[in-house]
Design a protein around this motif. Structure first.
Motif, PDB file in Angstrom:
ATOM      1  N   ASP A   1       0.831  -1.209   0.000  1.00 28.50           N
ATOM      2  CA  ASP A   1       0.000   0.000   0.000  1.00 28.50           C
ATOM      3  C   ASP A   1       0.864   1.258   0.000  1.00 28.50           C
ATOM      4  OD1 ASP A   1      -2.277  -1.519   0.025  1.00 28.50           O
ATOM      5  OD2 ASP A   1      -2.654  -1.307   2.178  1.00 28.50           O
ATOM      6  N   ALA A   2       1.978   1.209   0.720  1.00 31.73           N
ATOM      7  CA  ALA A   2       2.822   2.395   0.853  1.00 31.73           C
ATOM      8  C   ALA A   2       3.700   2.648  -0.356  1.00 31.73           C
ATOM      9  CB  ALA A   2       3.689   2.277   2.108  1.00 31.73           C
ATOM     10  N   THR A   3       4.099   1.570  -1.049  1.00 32.07           N
ATOM     11  CA  THR A   3       5.100   1.710  -2.111  1.00 32.07           C
ATOM     12  C   THR A   3       4.631   1.258  -3.486  1.00 32.07           C
ATOM     13  OG1 THR A   3       6.016  -0.509  -1.759  1.00 32.07           O
ATOM     14  CG2 THR A   3       6.926   1.282  -0.406  1.00 32.07           C
ATOM     15  N   GLY A   4       3.581   0.458  -3.552  1.00 30.95           N
ATOM     16  CA  GLY A   4       3.157  -0.121  -4.822  1.00 30.95           C
ATOM     17  C   GLY A   4       3.960  -1.347  -5.219  1.00 30.95           C
ATOM     18  N   ILE A   5       4.910  -1.761  -4.387  1.00 27.90           N
ATOM     19  CA  ILE A   5       5.757  -2.927  -4.674  1.00 27.90           C
ATOM     20  C   ILE A   5       5.097  -4.175  -4.112  1.00 27.90           C
ATOM     21  CG2 ILE A   5       8.022  -3.982  -4.306  1.00 27.90           C
ATOM     22  CD1 ILE A   5       9.078  -1.072  -3.850  1.00 27.90           C
ATOM     23  N   GLY A   6       4.937  -5.200  -4.943  1.00 24.12           N
ATOM     24  CA  GLY A   6       4.304  -6.436  -4.497  1.00 24.12           C
ATOM     25  C   GLY A   6       5.234  -7.289  -3.645  1.00 24.12           C
ATOM     26  N   ILE A   7       4.639  -8.174  -2.851  1.00 16.52           N
ATOM     27  CA  ILE A   7       5.398  -9.067  -1.973  1.00 16.52           C
ATOM     28  C   ILE A   7       4.808 -10.469  -2.051  1.00 16.52           C
ATOM     29  CG2 ILE A   7       5.909  -9.669   0.436  1.00 16.52           C
ATOM     30  CD1 ILE A   7       7.558  -7.438  -0.167  1.00 16.52           C
ATOM     31  N   GLU A   8       5.690 -11.456  -2.210  1.00 14.49           N
ATOM     32  CA  GLU A   8       5.311 -12.855  -2.067  1.00 14.49           C
ATOM     33  C   GLU A   8       6.194 -13.468  -0.988  1.00 14.49           C
ATOM     34  OE1 GLU A   8       5.563 -14.890  -5.769  1.00 14.49           O
ATOM     35  OE2 GLU A   8       3.808 -13.891  -6.632  1.00 14.49           O
ATOM     36  N   PHE A   9       5.572 -14.061   0.043  1.00 11.77           N
ATOM     37  CA  PHE A   9       6.332 -14.635   1.139  1.00 11.77           C
ATOM     38  C   PHE A   9       6.471 -16.154   0.992  1.00 11.77           C
ATOM     39  CE2 PHE A   9       6.993 -10.999   3.648  1.00 11.77           C
ATOM     40  CZ  PHE A   9       5.852 -10.221   3.636  1.00 11.77           C
ATOM     41  N   ASN A  10       7.629 -16.619   1.375  1.00 10.19           N
ATOM     42  CA  ASN A  10       7.901 -18.053   1.460  1.00 10.19           C
ATOM     43  C   ASN A  10       8.305 -18.323   2.907  1.00 10.19           C
ATOM     44  OD1 ASN A  10       8.625 -20.745   0.973  1.00 10.19           O
ATOM     45  ND2 ASN A  10      10.715 -20.186   0.388  1.00 10.19           N
ATOM     46  N   PHE A  11       7.350 -18.788   3.718  1.00  9.67           N
ATOM     47  CA  PHE A  11       7.609 -19.018   5.132  1.00  9.67           C
ATOM     48  C   PHE A  11       8.074 -20.458   5.368  1.00  9.67           C
ATOM     49  CE2 PHE A  11       6.181 -15.063   6.737  1.00  9.67           C
ATOM     50  CZ  PHE A  11       5.063 -14.669   6.020  1.00  9.67           C
ATOM     51  N   GLY A  12       9.011 -20.615   6.280  1.00 11.49           N
ATOM     52  CA  GLY A  12       9.492 -21.958   6.579  1.00 11.49           C
ATOM     53  C   GLY A  12      10.561 -21.948   7.646  1.00 11.49           C
ATOM     54  N   SER A  13      11.195 -23.090   7.813  1.00  8.28           N
ATOM     55  CA  SER A  13      12.311 -23.215   8.745  1.00  8.28           C
ATOM     56  C   SER A  13      13.501 -22.422   8.222  1.00  8.28           C
ATOM     57  CB  SER A  13      12.685 -24.689   8.897  1.00  8.28           C
ATOM     58  OG  SER A  13      13.989 -24.840   9.391  1.00  8.28           O
ATOM     59  N   THR A  14      14.126 -21.654   9.083  1.00  9.74           N
ATOM     60  CA  THR A  14      15.252 -20.810   8.673  1.00  9.74           C
ATOM     61  C   THR A  14      16.354 -21.622   8.006  1.00  9.74           C
ATOM     62  OG1 THR A  14      14.861 -19.058  10.299  1.00  9.74           O
ATOM     63  CG2 THR A  14      17.122 -19.351   9.540  1.00  9.74           C
ATOM     64  N   GLY A  15      16.704 -22.756   8.585  1.00  2.00           N
ATOM     65  CA  GLY A  15      17.771 -23.575   8.022  1.00  2.00           C
ATOM     66  C   GLY A  15      17.434 -24.084   6.636  1.00  2.00           C
ATOM     67  N   GLN A  16      16.187 -24.497   6.430  1.00  4.54           N
ATOM     68  CA  GLN A  16      15.779 -24.985   5.121  1.00  4.54           C
ATOM     69  C   GLN A  16      15.715 -23.854   4.104  1.00  4.54           C
ATOM     70  OE1 GLN A  16      12.132 -27.076   6.096  1.00  4.54           O
ATOM     71  NE2 GLN A  16      13.221 -29.003   6.378  1.00  4.54           N
ATOM     72  N   LEU A  17      15.248 -22.689   4.532  1.00  8.06           N
ATOM     73  CA  LEU A  17      15.218 -21.541   3.627  1.00  8.06           C
ATOM     74  C   LEU A  17      16.628 -21.145   3.210  1.00  8.06           C
ATOM     75  CD1 LEU A  17      12.516 -19.329   5.387  1.00  8.06           C
ATOM     76  CD2 LEU A  17      12.216 -20.735   3.337  1.00  8.06           C
ATOM     77  N   ALA A  18      17.565 -21.194   4.152  1.00  8.30           N
ATOM     78  CA  ALA A  18      18.959 -20.865   3.833  1.00  8.30           C
ATOM     79  C   ALA A  18      19.523 -21.839   2.802  1.00  8.30           C
ATOM     80  CB  ALA A  18      19.809 -20.884   5.100  1.00  8.30           C
ATOM     81  N   GLN A  19      19.210 -23.120   2.944  1.00 12.35           N
ATOM     82  CA  GLN A  19      19.679 -24.116   1.990  1.00 12.35           C
ATOM     83  C   GLN A  19      19.088 -23.873   0.605  1.00 12.35           C
ATOM     84  OE1 GLN A  19      22.094 -26.451   2.273  1.00 12.35           O
ATOM     85  NE2 GLN A  19      22.460 -25.402   4.223  1.00 12.35           N
ATOM     86  N   GLN A  20      17.837 -23.436   0.543  1.00  8.95           N
ATOM     87  CA  GLN A  20      17.228 -23.107  -0.747  1.00  8.95           C
ATOM     88  C   GLN A  20      17.971 -21.963  -1.422  1.00  8.95           C
ATOM     89  OE1 GLN A  20      13.107 -22.282   0.085  1.00  8.95           O
ATOM     90  NE2 GLN A  20      12.696 -24.337   0.847  1.00  8.95           N
ATOM     91  N   ILE A  21      18.352 -20.960  -0.646  1.00 13.01           N
ATOM     92  CA  ILE A  21      19.088 -19.812  -1.199  1.00 13.01           C
ATOM     93  C   ILE A  21      20.457 -20.255  -1.681  1.00 13.01           C
ATOM     94  CG2 ILE A  21      20.158 -17.604  -0.598  1.00 13.01           C
ATOM     95  CD1 ILE A  21      17.731 -17.201   1.326  1.00 13.01           C
ATOM     96  N   ILE A  22      21.132 -21.080  -0.892  1.00  6.85           N
ATOM     97  CA  ILE A  22      22.443 -21.601  -1.290  1.00  6.85           C
ATOM     98  C   ILE A  22      22.331 -22.387  -2.594  1.00  6.85           C
ATOM     99  CG2 ILE A  22      24.258 -23.250  -0.648  1.00  6.85           C
ATOM    100  CD1 ILE A  22      23.772 -22.381   2.284  1.00  6.85           C
ATOM    101  N   ALA A  23      21.202 -23.082  -2.767  1.00  6.79           N
ATOM    102  CA  ALA A  23      20.986 -23.882  -3.971  1.00  6.79           C
ATOM    103  C   ALA A  23      20.557 -23.039  -5.169  1.00  6.79           C
ATOM    104  CB  ALA A  23      19.948 -24.965  -3.698  1.00  6.79           C
ATOM    105  N   GLY A  24      20.376 -21.739  -4.961  1.00  7.26           N
ATOM    106  CA  GLY A  24      20.059 -20.863  -6.078  1.00  7.26           C
ATOM    107  C   GLY A  24      18.609 -20.466  -6.217  1.00  7.26           C
ATOM    108  N   ALA A  25      17.796 -20.674  -5.183  1.00  7.10           N
ATOM    109  CA  ALA A  25      16.390 -20.287  -5.257  1.00  7.10           C
ATOM    110  C   ALA A  25      16.274 -18.780  -5.518  1.00  7.10           C
ATOM    111  CB  ALA A  25      15.675 -20.651  -3.958  1.00  7.10           C
TER     112      ALA A  25
END
Length: 300
Positions: free
Chosen positions: A78-102
């Motif tokens: 609402d404040a910026t016009g920029i959209g957001i999509e969240f991917n909620f999960g375990s921090t460790g698993q999310l970190a591994q996804q980023i390391i893998a190139g997500a």
């Protein structure tokens, strides 16, 4: 007094104007530019430098942030016009996804150690790394449960057959739960009764659905639930210091920086505070060590 602090800059690049006819006067050009900028920037908005409104960010966030970010996301849009999509999960698993190139733009972790890990691999933009909150854990039971648990020592009640925590192999809130149980001398005794959730939100669901009698979960989730809960003494576990950073591979750095700034800004802090987080620059009565100051070196 435990203190964390943040800094950042936010502005916007106006849309370019195209003149197709005779060059107007300087006053006319200024007027047109003012009108154009007013169309681009909503009233009260604080978008980041160079941020575009046709962008949707992907934000990987620890599951304890689900209710808070569920409010912050729409407010940011609402404040910026920029959209957001969240991917909620375990921090460790999310970190591994980023390391893998997500394809992720921003990572909001439940423990600074995971942000430091990504920084060591040059997977984040170093100057965006910042602590944004300290979390707390609770003992949670359903409101219709006959159990009345007000202290961790009471989980030895024979009526408790199963207790859930997030998997400490990859979930910071699970690590804190294990540390608290170890400090209370309960860890070894509860191995046969222990049920591991995939993340702290999954752990809460195990208790909500009656699959376990009690769960150790995030205060932020407890406040958003309809169950009964009591805080666990924070001196029984290491501080749950949570950090955020922009991912180095993002194609939307200005917009990602804008979101980090929004979380740490006035509107974001108001929401985070409502969900029980200890915030930058605010004190906590505690025996735990202080949070990092603005001069702290990332990864230290």
């Amino acid at each position: 007094m435990h203190v964390i602090a943040f800094s950042g800059k936010m502005d916007i690049q106006p849309m370019p104007l195209r003149v197709t006819r005779a060059v107007p006067s300087r006053i006319s050009v200024v007027f047109v530019m003012i009108v154009a900028i007013s169309l681009v920037i909503p009233p009260g908005a604080t978008p980041g430098a160079g941020a575009r409104q046709d962008v949707t960010l992907t934000v990987s966030a620890a599951s304890d942030l689900t209710p808070a970010f569920g409010e912050l996301g729409p407010a940011f849009t609402d404040a910026t016009g920029i959209g957001i999509e969240f991917n909620f999960g375990s921090t460790g698993q999310l970190a591994q996804q980023i390391i893998a190139g997500a394809p992720v733009d921003v990572f909001a972790a439940a423990n600074v150690a995971f942000i430091n890990q990504l920084d060591d691999q040059r997977l984040i933009i170093a100057d965006t790394q910042a602590l944004y909150a300290r979390g707390r854990i609770t003992l949670w039971t359903r409101s219709d449960s006959g159990l009345r648990i007000t202290d961790l020592s009471q989980v030895t009640d024979p009526a408790i057959d199963r207790i859930a925590i997030a998997n400490p192999d990859h979930a910071p809130y699970g690590v804190a739960a294990r540390e608290a149980m170890q400090s209370a001398g309960l860890w070894d005794a509860f191995q046969d009764k222990l049920v591991l959730g995939e993340n702290v939100s999954d752990t809460l669901r195990l208790a909500q659905t009656g699959n376990v009698d009690i769960a150790i979960v995030a205060l932020s989730l407890s406040l958003a639930s309809d169950g009964r809960w009591t805080l666990i003494d924070e001196t029984l576990h290491e501080p749950i210091d949570q950090a955020v950073a922009v991912i180095a591979a993002t194609d939307h750095e200005p917009e990602a920086r804008a979101f980090v700034e929004f979380v740490n800004g006035e509107q974001g802090r108001e929401v985070m505070r409502r969900y029980g987080f200890v915030l930058p620059g605010e004190a906590i009565v505690s025996g735990t060590p202080p949070l990092a100051t603005p001069d702290a070196t990332p990864g230290s």
